[in-house]
Design an enzyme around this catalytic site. Structure first.
Site, PDB file in Angstrom:
ATOM      1  N   SER A 124       0.840  -1.203   0.000  1.00 55.10           N
ATOM      2  CA  SER A 124       0.000   0.000   0.000  1.00 55.10           C
ATOM      3  C   SER A 124       0.865   1.240   0.000  1.00 55.10           C
ATOM      4  O   SER A 124       1.969   1.245   0.569  1.00 55.10           O
ATOM      5  CB  SER A 124      -0.862  -0.017   1.263  1.00 55.10           C
ATOM      6  OG  SER A 124      -1.434   1.250   1.483  1.00 55.10           O
ATOM      7  N   TYR A 148      -1.610  -1.239  10.970  1.00 53.41           N
ATOM      8  CA  TYR A 148      -1.927  -1.765   9.641  1.00 53.41           C
ATOM      9  C   TYR A 148      -0.795  -1.443   8.663  1.00 53.41           C
ATOM     10  O   TYR A 148      -0.284  -2.314   7.959  1.00 53.41           O
ATOM     11  CB  TYR A 148      -3.249  -1.176   9.124  1.00 53.41           C
ATOM     12  CG  TYR A 148      -3.361  -1.240   7.624  1.00 53.41           C
ATOM     13  CD1 TYR A 148      -3.615  -2.446   6.984  1.00 53.41           C
ATOM     14  CD2 TYR A 148      -3.169  -0.100   6.835  1.00 53.41           C
ATOM     15  CE1 TYR A 148      -3.676  -2.509   5.600  1.00 53.41           C
ATOM     16  CE2 TYR A 148      -3.232  -0.161   5.454  1.00 53.41           C
ATOM     17  CZ  TYR A 148      -3.490  -1.368   4.841  1.00 53.41           C
ATOM     18  OH  TYR A 148      -3.535  -1.430   3.472  1.00 53.41           O
ATOM     19  N   LYS A 152       2.168  -3.814   6.492  1.00 56.03           N
ATOM     20  CA  LYS A 152       2.494  -3.758   5.061  1.00 56.03           C
ATOM     21  C   LYS A 152       3.997  -3.547   4.858  1.00 56.03           C
ATOM     22  O   LYS A 152       4.624  -4.172   3.998  1.00 56.03           O
ATOM     23  CB  LYS A 152       1.702  -2.638   4.382  1.00 56.03           C
ATOM     24  CG  LYS A 152       0.222  -2.934   4.270  1.00 56.03           C
ATOM     25  CD  LYS A 152      -0.022  -4.116   3.336  1.00 56.03           C
ATOM     26  CE  LYS A 152      -1.394  -4.713   3.426  1.00 56.03           C
ATOM     27  NZ  LYS A 152      -1.536  -5.986   2.715  1.00 56.03           N
TER      28      LYS A 152
END
Ligand code: UD1
Length: 337
Positions: A124, A148, A152
């Site tokens: 991302s 989060y 990644k």
């Protein structure tokens, strides 16, 4: 020969499964349906015209993952399966680290055990935080701001470390803001509870389920003060995965992170205008406080995607809004209807 699509019933996974099927690949979808629907798999089967097997299991269950490799002729893997809600990750960091990292580790181990070395991994643009220079290129400094985002970042690091010493090659695709839906209107985004992202919220206002949209800040240093993002049509994004697998199949060696965006920024207010054009709805909004953790603006440098993958986005913001609306209009309750 088949491609394992981990998280293939989800929003991006299902659109990618269609694109892979259309490109002539057999697909094995693995999903635990915590944030996705079996109906998405039904739609993938209809749209792709390909052989689509489904295994319902949790990718954190290592034995179950090994069974998938034992039972299907997997030669390639595309890994989407992950939790993805930023605010939730702040409140539930362990759940995010456990889920997003365990599933990746188990997949990598199973791939190595079975001699499967081609991986496309979902990353991302959140790994850039607020970039110093725009458009942001893959060599920009990294630093995620939420658990989060850190899953990644860690995922990319784990894959890079493995590829350095084992027969494993990977494309880590850094998605910008995926929106839109399959033009058939049968496959689209179906958020579990209350949506967090802008476009699903805009569409709820357009179809009258929500009275007004909240615009989080109009005092950023941007074209009109509202936040700017690089929205990308989910079908363009899906096609980038096919291109990435083709490059790996063509002999690419190593691990590389590649931006997948359009290269163009759109502000929240510009996006509302595009949604008005597509829906014919008024879409009333009110300006509110900035949302904690939001960056002011980000859009992608796209030269690496063009040069390495031979891929570029072809759908513009009007296409994105029209296709998202087509899906939303026919499925106001997502796959429940
Ligand atoms: C968010 C995540 C990002 C994640 C991505 C997944 C944050 C800080 N970032 O990106 O890590 O990869 O989702 O899709 O949550 N906006 C409004 N009103 C709303 C909702 C959003 O004005 O009700 C604005 C936001 O301030 C932002 C833009 O719309 O400027 C896009 O927001 P959103 O769709 O949530 O995506 P990101 O924040 O870019």
């Amino acid at each position: 020969m088949a491609v394992l699509v981990a998280g293939g019933a989800g929003y991006i996974g299902s659109h990618t499964a269609v694109a892979l099927g259309e490109a002539g690949r057999d697909v094995v979808i693995v999903d635990n349906f915590v944030n996705s629907s079996r109906r998405a798999v039904d739609a993938v089967r209809v749209l792709s015209g390909a052989e689509v097997a489904l295994v319902e299991t949790d990718l954190c269950d290592g034995d179950a993952v090994r069974r998938v490799f034992a039972q299907h002729p997997i030669t390639e893997v595309v890994h989407f399966a992950a939790h993805k809600a930023v605010a939730e990750s702040v409140g539930e960091p362990l759940a995010y680290y456990r889920n997003n990292l365990d599933s990746l580790l188990g997949l990598l181990e199973a791939m190595l055990d079975n001699g499967v070395h081609r991986l496309v991994h979902s990353s991302s643009c959140t790994v850039y935080g607020q970039p110093e220079a725009l458009p942001v290129s893959e060599s920009a400094p990294l630093g995620a701001e939420s658990p989060y985002g850190r899953t990644k970042l860690m995922g990319e690091q784990i894959i890079t470390d493995v590829c350095a010493v084992r027969p494993m090659d990977a494309m880590m695709l850094r998605y910008f803001n995926p929106v839109g839906a399959h033009p058939s209107g049968t496959l689209g985004e179906d958020p579990n509870d209350v949506p967090n992202n802008l476009v699903p919220l805009v569409m709820e206002v357009a179809c009258g389920r929500r009275e007004t949209l909240q615009v989080f800040g109009d005092d950023y240093d941007t074209v009109d003060g509202s936040g700017v993002r690089d929205y990308i049509h989910v079908v363009d994004l899906a096609e980038a995965h096919v291109a990435a697998l083709d490059v790996l199949a063509g002999g690419y060696r190593g691990a590389v992170a590649v931006n997948v965006g359009t290269g163009a920024g759109t502000s929240v207010l510009e996006l509302i205008e595009a949604a008005r054009r597509a829906t014919g709805a008024a879409i009333p909004f009110e300006v509110c406080e900035r949302r904690a953790g939001d960056v002011a603006k980000i859009w992608a440098a796209t030269d690496l995607a063009a040069g390495l993958l031979g891929w570029q986005a072809t759908r513009n913001i009007d296409d994105m809004m029209a296709d998202h609306w087509h899906w939303q209009r026919h499925h106001p309750d997502g796959y429940r209807r």
